[in-house]
Enzyme design. Structure first.
Site, mmCIF file in Angstrom:
data_model
loop_
_atom_site.group_PDB
_atom_site.id
_atom_site.type_symbol
_atom_site.label_atom_id
_atom_site.label_comp_id
_atom_site.label_asym_id
_atom_site.label_seq_id
_atom_site.Cartn_x
_atom_site.Cartn_y
_atom_site.Cartn_z
ATOM 1 N N ARG A 42 0.821 -1.098 0.138
ATOM 2 C CA ARG A 42 0.070 0.018 -0.043
ATOM 3 C C ARG A 42 0.951 1.336 -0.125
ATOM 4 N NH1 ARG A 42 -4.555 0.865 4.767
ATOM 5 N NH2 ARG A 42 -5.648 -0.420 3.531
ATOM 6 N N GLU A 127 -8.343 -0.048 15.387
ATOM 7 C CA GLU A 127 -7.510 0.740 14.793
ATOM 8 C C GLU A 127 -7.365 2.094 15.937
ATOM 9 O OE1 GLU A 127 -8.379 2.743 11.061
ATOM 10 O OE2 GLU A 127 -8.851 0.930 10.187
ATOM 11 N N SER A 143 -7.810 -4.054 10.929
ATOM 12 C CA SER A 143 -8.319 -3.863 12.188
ATOM 13 C C SER A 143 -9.515 -4.819 12.610
ATOM 14 C CB SER A 143 -8.815 -2.573 11.985
ATOM 15 O OG SER A 143 -9.683 -2.109 11.011
ATOM 16 N N LEU A 144 -9.974 -5.295 11.288
ATOM 17 C CA LEU A 144 -11.113 -6.350 11.674
ATOM 18 C C LEU A 144 -10.709 -7.547 12.174
ATOM 19 C CD1 LEU A 144 -14.052 -7.285 11.340
ATOM 20 C CD2 LEU A 144 -13.530 -8.174 8.883
#
Length: 278
Positions: A42, A127, A143-144
């Site tokens: 990313r 988060e 985060s999940l």
């Protein structure tokens, strides 16, 4: 990114599904920046987009998934498809204008492996928390995945009964005092602009130092919060200053933290930076 349209997040899953990034001339540009092209990490993709926008003097690039079957696009990304269509872009036929979102800081409230903070009874996960699970480069859905583990652990710990505060596992430092003279208090747009320009995807020491001075000046000028908007602005200023100070201290590049004056990772910085209230 469309003029007059609220910013809308297009999931990274669109890139993973085969989306192609094109510049203002319609040319695919990512392979010139990284061998993995659109599937690069990313932070690399974000910096490549910024570099291409600067090179072409535009504020956007384009995400192209028109080569995929329309039925697949509408089934896999129904919300994205509908939102874009409502604003005049049919992503089954048109390129979607995009720009990178900045993940300024991989961190949050320091916790132990049970979600406990240094304040008894205060827990954090997802988060909002700094557990170390994210590493230095946040990935889609991290985060999940984190909440699946730590939310359950927090519930378990609260059912068992409070066990006191979790000690910090490393040296914590106090934020430097506000030494700047107070200037005019900021508005939200000015704060967001400063963070994007000086503490965004590409950073350097001079810009970060300027940001910390400006944030300190704004904080000194800020009146006591009285309503939701002013409380939010005060919290944004504090979070911004924590990010800027930590980025200025960290003289290396690692994951989403990239400094042009220290472009390589350094072993001595393989650790967290922790601030405590001074």
């Amino acid at each position: 990114r469309l003029p007059g349209v609220p910013i809308f997040l297009i999931s990274e899953a669109v890139r993973g599904e085969g989306g192609i990034l094109r510049n203002a001339s319609g040319e695919r540009f990512i392979p010139g920046y990284h061998e993995q092209a659109e599937l690069a990490p990313r932070d690399i993709v974000a910096r490549a987009i910024v570099a291409e926008m600067n090179r072409t003097a535009t504020d956007r690039v384009y995400l192209d998934i028109t080569h995929l079957p329309a039925s697949k696009i509408t089934a896999r990304f129904p919300q994205i498809y509908r939102y874009c269509l409502d604003h005049g872009v049919d992503i089954t036929k048109d390129f979607a204008p995009v720009s990178p979102a900045a993940h300024y800081m991989m961190g949050g409230v320091r916790t132990n492996t049970w979600g406990e903070t240094t304040l008894p009874g205060l827990y954090a996960c997802g988060e909002a928390a700094c557990t170390g699970v994210h590493g230095a480069n946040r990935l889609a859905s991290n985060s999940l995945l984190e909440t699946v583990v730590f939310a359950k652990r927090i519930v378990q710990r609260t059912v068992e009964g409070a066990r006191g505060a979790a000690p910090l596992t490393e040296d914590a430092r106090a934020l430097p005092p506000f030494e700047n003279e107070a200037g005019a208090p900021p508005d939200r747009a000015s704060l967001q602009g400063l963070m994007w320009d000086k503490v965004g995807i590409v950073r350097d020491g001079a810009g970060l130092a300027a940001a910390t001075r400006q944030l300190a000046s704004w904080r000194a000028a800020l009146p006591s919060p009285q309503d939701r908007a002013s409380h939010e602005l005060a919290n944004l200023l504090l979070a911004g200053r924590l990010m800027a100070e930590a980025a200025l201290i960290r003289e290396e590049s690692r994951g989403a933290h990239y400094r042009t004056d220290f472009p390589a990772p350094r072993d001595e910085w393989r650790r967290h930076i922790v601030f405590r209230r001074g």
